[in-house]
Motif scaffolding. Structure first.
Motif, PDB file in Angstrom:
ATOM      1  N   ALA A  76      32.143  90.669  32.326  1.00 17.78           N
ATOM      2  CA  ALA A  76      33.009  91.525  32.132  1.00 17.78           C
ATOM      3  C   ALA A  76      34.054  91.118  32.576  1.00 17.78           C
ATOM      4  O   ALA A  76      34.474  90.600  33.642  1.00 17.78           O
ATOM      5  CB  ALA A  76      32.309  93.070  32.806  1.00 17.78           C
ATOM      6  N   ASP A  77      34.989  90.976  31.623  1.00 20.54           N
ATOM      7  CA  ASP A  77      36.281  91.068  32.425  1.00 20.54           C
ATOM      8  C   ASP A  77      37.489  91.859  31.773  1.00 20.54           C
ATOM      9  O   ASP A  77      37.108  92.818  30.622  1.00 20.54           O
ATOM     10  CB  ASP A  77      37.142  89.284  32.200  1.00 20.54           C
ATOM     11  CG  ASP A  77      36.661  89.664  30.909  1.00 20.54           C
ATOM     12  OD1 ASP A  77      35.848  89.220  29.577  1.00 20.54           O
ATOM     13  OD2 ASP A  77      37.814  89.453  30.239  1.00 20.54           O
ATOM     14  N   VAL A 129      35.962  85.970  38.904  1.00 16.99           N
ATOM     15  CA  VAL A 129      36.399  85.027  38.504  1.00 16.99           C
ATOM     16  C   VAL A 129      37.836  85.857  38.789  1.00 16.99           C
ATOM     17  O   VAL A 129      38.202  85.898  37.730  1.00 16.99           O
ATOM     18  CB  VAL A 129      36.712  84.118  37.185  1.00 16.99           C
ATOM     19  CG1 VAL A 129      37.425  83.162  37.265  1.00 16.99           C
ATOM     20  CG2 VAL A 129      34.793  83.275  37.780  1.00 16.99           C
ATOM     21  N   HIS A 130      38.001  86.635  39.456  1.00 11.66           N
ATOM     22  CA  HIS A 130      39.908  87.549  39.928  1.00 11.66           C
ATOM     23  C   HIS A 130      39.956  88.821  38.600  1.00 11.66           C
ATOM     24  O   HIS A 130      40.773  89.788  39.156  1.00 11.66           O
ATOM     25  CB  HIS A 130      40.485  86.275  40.078  1.00 11.66           C
ATOM     26  CG  HIS A 130      40.943  85.211  40.441  1.00 11.66           C
ATOM     27  ND1 HIS A 130      41.234  85.195  41.472  1.00 11.66           N
ATOM     28  CD2 HIS A 130      40.801  83.642  39.725  1.00 11.66           C
ATOM     29  CE1 HIS A 130      41.197  83.613  42.301  1.00 11.66           C
ATOM     30  NE2 HIS A 130      41.026  83.077  41.156  1.00 11.66           N
ATOM     31  N   ASP A 131      39.564  88.934  37.349  1.00 14.53           N
ATOM     32  CA  ASP A 131      39.413  89.416  36.842  1.00 14.53           C
ATOM     33  C   ASP A 131      37.895  89.996  35.882  1.00 14.53           C
ATOM     34  O   ASP A 131      38.121  90.398  35.068  1.00 14.53           O
ATOM     35  CB  ASP A 131      40.803  89.788  36.415  1.00 14.53           C
ATOM     36  CG  ASP A 131      40.584  88.091  34.561  1.00 14.53           C
ATOM     37  OD1 ASP A 131      39.559  87.692  34.765  1.00 14.53           O
ATOM     38  OD2 ASP A 131      41.282  88.049  33.589  1.00 14.53           O
ATOM     39  N   GLU A 132      37.254  88.836  36.308  1.00 12.49           N
ATOM     40  CA  GLU A 132      35.930  88.612  35.695  1.00 12.49           C
ATOM     41  C   GLU A 132      35.154  88.806  36.730  1.00 12.49           C
ATOM     42  O   GLU A 132      34.678  88.412  37.542  1.00 12.49           O
ATOM     43  CB  GLU A 132      35.870  87.544  34.875  1.00 12.49           C
ATOM     44  CG  GLU A 132      34.772  87.389  34.507  1.00 12.49           C
ATOM     45  CD  GLU A 132      34.412  85.267  33.475  1.00 12.49           C
ATOM     46  OE1 GLU A 132      34.923  85.392  34.057  1.00 12.49           O
ATOM     47  OE2 GLU A 132      33.244  85.580  33.239  1.00 12.49           O
ATOM     48  N   LEU A 133      33.880  89.728  36.123  1.00 10.07           N
ATOM     49  CA  LEU A 133      32.735  89.918  36.867  1.00 10.07           C
ATOM     50  C   LEU A 133      31.313  89.101  36.627  1.00 10.07           C
ATOM     51  O   LEU A 133      30.860  89.543  35.279  1.00 10.07           O
ATOM     52  CB  LEU A 133      31.955  91.593  37.746  1.00 10.07           C
ATOM     53  CG  LEU A 133      32.780  91.867  38.387  1.00 10.07           C
ATOM     54  CD1 LEU A 133      33.091  93.295  38.998  1.00 10.07           C
ATOM     55  CD2 LEU A 133      32.698  91.269  39.627  1.00 10.07           C
ATOM     56  N   VAL A 134      30.305  88.738  37.115  1.00  6.33           N
ATOM     57  CA  VAL A 134      29.229  87.581  35.872  1.00  6.33           C
ATOM     58  C   VAL A 134      27.828  88.180  36.604  1.00  6.33           C
ATOM     59  O   VAL A 134      27.997  87.837  38.298  1.00  6.33           O
ATOM     60  CB  VAL A 134      29.492  85.953  35.729  1.00  6.33           C
ATOM     61  CG1 VAL A 134      28.395  85.807  35.219  1.00  6.33           C
ATOM     62  CG2 VAL A 134      31.131  85.649  36.094  1.00  6.33           C
ATOM     63  N   LEU A 135      27.324  88.219  35.803  1.00  4.95           N
ATOM     64  CA  LEU A 135      25.988  88.899  36.631  1.00  4.95           C
ATOM     65  C   LEU A 135      25.062  88.712  36.193  1.00  4.95           C
ATOM     66  O   LEU A 135      24.700  88.062  34.852  1.00  4.95           O
ATOM     67  CB  LEU A 135      25.746  90.757  36.471  1.00  4.95           C
ATOM     68  CG  LEU A 135      26.489  91.548  36.790  1.00  4.95           C
ATOM     69  CD1 LEU A 135      28.187  92.305  36.266  1.00  4.95           C
ATOM     70  CD2 LEU A 135      25.814  92.716  37.553  1.00  4.95           C
TER      71      LEU A 135
END
Length: 908
Positions: free
Chosen positions: A684-685, A860-866
């Motif tokens: 999600a970014d 990653v700065h503007d992104e979340l990874v799940l």
DNA sequence: TCCGAATGCAA
DNA sequence: TATTGCATTCGGA
């Protein structure tokens, strides 16, 4: 044997002035330097009971050194008024304390000290010289020692050899070679301490070195030969005179008893309250412990560097019980772990230290293996015993980077809870632009020099593990760390608390993030090692082909990884045009240059292709599989929470924030970041978050409208600057607008824009002008920000996080312009960082509340990874944007895009 | 073995 | 002569 204690007052005066906070009394007179110097004298007085003593200062006036070398100390700015004004009172205090005070017109303090030291030796008097100045090391002998009272470093003959690599008698030659920037005496170019020590070891002294100067090869040799004449002068300047005519008797160097009433009057005026109390109450010389929280006025006491301490080694059961009880009772306990490794997932405990009250700390060794090690308590038993306290969330702990200690304890199945404070984060929120390691913090805020890790373990190849350190040494070091951490908290937290926004950021963002980052790091990410391995083989074949082609095209073999060799071939042999130079002046062979050249020549194209693949292979394809943790089978990055000045996180070992995405070859690497069987990767970014923040901060009407209406902002911008309807904008025009939009976020100049778009400067200026006419609010914001930065020395994010810009008033144009660009960028980058941190907290809390199995695995700065199990994926996909878009209310909507897939690439 | 320079990956 | 980072390789000492 009698002793003489001499203090190099001048060397401490400046240091105290700069090291201590700007203390002032009620009359607003500066007092910090006085406090610093007196504090040192008090400590020395307690430490040494000398028969003779003297505090020596430089006098005004030129010396013989100025005569032979006009530039001597010429670079030093005039003494600041705030320092000069403190000197009369300082001298008065020293006098009232009974110290003999020496100042000789036309003679530097060093020479007075040298002369007295010589006389002392002649009279069989031992000599201790307290100084912060390394020049004086030349005086060291069996009867003369140095002590640096600020760092507690003692230099005898062995100490000099250890520190400088040369004997005291070689120090003058050593300094002549290396130079002394403090006195504006240049050395031999390119010669540092290592080279100088090496030469002196080989040749004995400067004279013999000069005689063999022709033997020294290389650039350094030439530099040496060019400096031969100068070295003689340098030696004269650096040699301390030991035969200055001084009209002094030993009797003049006997300390008088202090003039208490005079001293009390001075302390009263200076508002040195605890010292005053000591005088009036006739207490012992030991100052009472200060509580920084209570020191509200500009009392100098809060700067106390008198870190007197009492450190205990816990070796028995009853000692442990005793300390556990203290921990249970204390409001806040400082905690630190010593381990076998910097890799937090592998680290094993060597010992633990605690501090319950400033000055009272203990070290609990558990796994030392040094020779002659005493019986240590059984670590399993100890940990079982301590687990309840460590895991109790209402027993408050503080540390320096507790995320690390939390990992170490987690390796033993212990969950550290009750993390109430972290000095790393306090310092970061307070002064993100400075260093935050414990040693620097102690120096900066407590004016205290800690024992460095390397002092105990050595460094480089010869470094030993902490387990090999002797227990008494380890106790001093480890207990000190816990002690200093607690003292730092007492100094830093009140400072933070003065600014509500900073306190909020610390309490509601940075502290809660510790646990979340810990969890993300612990979770790790799954890697398809086989896929990477296969891809690596493929890339290797391509690299071999490219290398052959390159050699054939160039007509010779060369190392394609060497920029120097490429330079030689492209610009030396093929005589291609040089369009750009590196900062050092060599012709650049970077990507933009090669791209330009590739239009006309074959070799640059091959090099570009080679570089891209070589980079991918070494940095990612080969490296990532090696980073897989053997126990978990996953890759565990480390997030640095206090590195990026803007408030961003940084990722390292491995860096998972720069995994390629732009090229097809790069995307193959993202495909290797996979979900386990039955799980998905969901990403999600935030869409264009920094541009949205710019719209919010600048309040530019046009930009706000574009975002509020949900338009394609680059296309809208293109329409504005090209003066055309939105529907007629071409892809190329949109690309231009996008480059401009991004450039603005970075404070780009017309030159930069021209370079980026490959157009001339006039055209670039034209674009920027048209942009600012269409978006006047943005132009206005840029100007306001520059002014705000200049005025306050810092800029702020929307939430009030601050970035200090020390270069904003620099006289150097380059530095100042750099600071201005940073000023423009930091509020946007920093606000984005604040927002995603809030989002991480929101997502983490939601997952915990709903008892979901899904877990955060990257940021990653503007992104979340799940990583999400199949049965939760629909909920997560639906809920993530809602959570992330609503962590803050701006004047433009935040938009979050999500994707899911079996691997990270597919989730985009 | 260590360090600076040059380069390039991300947001 | 575009912001913030991290990591690689080369090549000199």
């Amino acid at each position: 044997m009698k002793t003489l204690l001499m203090v190099d007052g001048s060397s401490y005066l400046y240091r105290a002035f700069h090291a201590l906070p700007d203390l002032r009394n009620r009359l607003n007179e500066p007092t910090g330097a006085i406090y610093g110097v007196l504090n040192m004298l008090r400590r020395l007085h307690k430490q040494y009971h000398a028969d003779y003593s003297a505090c020596v200062f430089d006098a005004k006036g030129k010396t013989f050194r100025d005569a032979i070398y006009p530039e001597y100390k010429a670079h030093r700015p005039a003494m600041p008024e705030d320092l000069a004004s403190q000197i009369p009172l300082l001298h008065a205090c020293i006098h009232a304390m009974g110290w003999p005070l020496l100042m000789e017109d036309g003679v530097e303090a060093d020479d007075v000290i040298g002369t007295l030291a010589r006389r002392a030796t002649d009279s069989q008097v031992q000599c201790v010289i307290s100084t912060g100045d390394k020049d004086i090391a030349q005086l060291v002998s069996p009867d003369i020692q140095l002590i640096n009272t600020m760092s507690n470093e003692l230099l005898d003959e062995a100490g000099v050899i250890h520190k400088f690599g040369v004997t005291p008698s070689q120090i003058i030659d050593f300094l002549a070679l290396v130079g002394d920037s403090a006195d504006n005496i240049p050395g031999v170019e390119k010669v540092g301490p290592k080279t100088a020590a090496k030469w002196l070891k080989k040749y004995g002294n400067l004279e013999k070195l000069i005689a063999h100067a022709h033997e020294i090869t290389g650039q350094v040799g030439e530099n040496l030969r060019r400096s031969l004449d100068w070295l003689e002068t340098a030696k004269t300047l650096l040699t301390i005179k030991c035969d200055v005519p001084l009209v002094l008797d030993w009797q003049d160097l006997v300390a008088q008893s202090p003039d208490t009433s005079q001293l009390a009057a001075l302390y009263e005026r200076l508002e040195f309250k605890s010292w005053l109390r000591e005088l009036t109450q006739g207490q012992s010389t030991k100052a009472p412990a200060q509580n920084a929280l209570q020191v509200k006025y500009a009392s100098a006491d809060s700067a106390s560097n008198d870190c007197s301490s009492n450190y205990e080694t816990i070796l028995t059961e009853s000692q442990l019980n005793d300390w556990l009880m203290r921990c249970e009772r204390a409001e806040l306990v400082s905690l630190d772990t010593e381990t076998t490794s910097l890799d937090q997932m592998q680290a094993q405990l060597v010992g633990l230290s605690f501090c319950v009250e400033a000055g009272h700390a203990a070290y609990l060794p558990l796994a030392h293996t040094c020779p002659g090690v005493p019986q240590q308590l059984d670590s399993k038993w100890v940990l079982a015993r301590m687990q309840p306290w460590l895991e109790n969330p209402s027993k408050f702990k503080i540390g320096q980077n507790l995320k690390y200690d939390k990992h170490v304890l987690a390796n033993y199945g212990i969950t550290l809870r009750g993390v109430a404070h972290d000095t790393l984060l306090q310092s970061y929120v307070l002064e993100s632009h400075l260093s935050h390691d414990l040693d620097s913090l102690a120096k900066r805020h407590l004016n205290y020099t800690t024992i460095s890790y390397e002092e105990l373990t050595g460094k480089g190849a010869k470094q030993i593990g902490f387990a090999q350190v002797a227990i008494d040494q380890a106790t001093k070091y480890a207990a000190e760390d816990a002690d200093i951490t607690l003292r730092l908290h007492q100094s830093l937290f009140p400072q933070l608390d003065k600014t509500a926004h900073l306190a909020d950021i610390y309490q509601t963002i940075e502290l809660p993030l510790i646990d979340i980052l810990f969890q993300i790091e612990r979770n790790g990410v799954l890697l398809d090692v086989d896929q990477l391995h296969a891809y690596g083989k493929e890339v290797l074949r391509q690299l071999e082909i490219l290398e052959q082609q390159a050699h054939a095209t160039a007509g010779q073999a060369f190392n394609l990884n060497s920029t120097q060799q490429i330079q030689e071939i492209l610009f030396g042999q093929l005589k291609l045009p040089v369009t750009k130079k590196t900062p050092k002046g060599a012709p650049s062979t970077d990507e933009s240059v090669l791209q330009q050249l590739a239009l006309d020549y074959p070799l640059p194209r091959i090099l570009l292709e080679y570089r891209m693949l070589a980079k991918l292979k070494s940095t990612y394809i080969d490296k990532l599989p090696r980073m897989v943790n053997q126990n978990t089978g996953r890759v565990h990055t480390h997030y640095a929470q206090a590195v990026a000045v803007t408030g961003r996180l940084a990722s390292n070992d491995p860096n998972l924030q720069n995994i390629p995405i732009k090229t097809p070859a790069g995307r193959r690497i993202r495909e290797a970041f996979i979900a386990p069987e039955g799980w998905y990767i969901i990403s999600a970014d935030y869409s264009q978050i920094e541009l949205r923040i710019m719209a919010h901060i600048s309040q530019d009407k046009g930009l706000l409208k574009a975002f509020t209406e949900g338009r394609d902002v680059h296309r809208v911008t293109a329409a504005e600057i090209f003066g055309m309807p939105v529907e007629q904008i071409s892809q190329e025009q949109r690309r231009y607008a996008k480059v401009i939009n991004f450039g603005l976020i970075y404070g780009m100049s017309e030159f930069g824009l021209a370079a980026q778009l490959g157009i001339d400067r006039a055209a670039a200026r034209n674009f920027i002008e048209r942009y600012f006419i269409r978006y006047p609010g943005v132009a206005d914001y840029m100007q306001r920000t520059r002014e705000m930065a200049k005025q306050n020395g810092y800029v702020e994010t929307v939430l009030g996080r601050r970035l200090q810009l020390s270069d904003i008033r620099s006289p150097q144009h380059n530095r100042r312009m750099g600071a201005e660009r940073a000023a423009i960028n930091a509020p946007m980058q920093g606000t984005a960082a604040d927002i995603i941190k809030l989002a991480m907290i929101a997502v983490h809390n939601w997952l915990a509340q709903t008892e979901a199995q899904s877990k955060l695995i990257m940021q990653v700065h503007d992104e979340l990874v799940l990583e999400v199990p199949e049965n939760e994926s629909a909920t997560v996909m639906q809920q993530l944007p809602v959570l992330m878009e609503n962590v803050i209310k701006l004047d433009v909507p935040l938009v979050v895009q999500t994707g899911q897939g079996r691997n990270w690439e597919r989730a985009h």
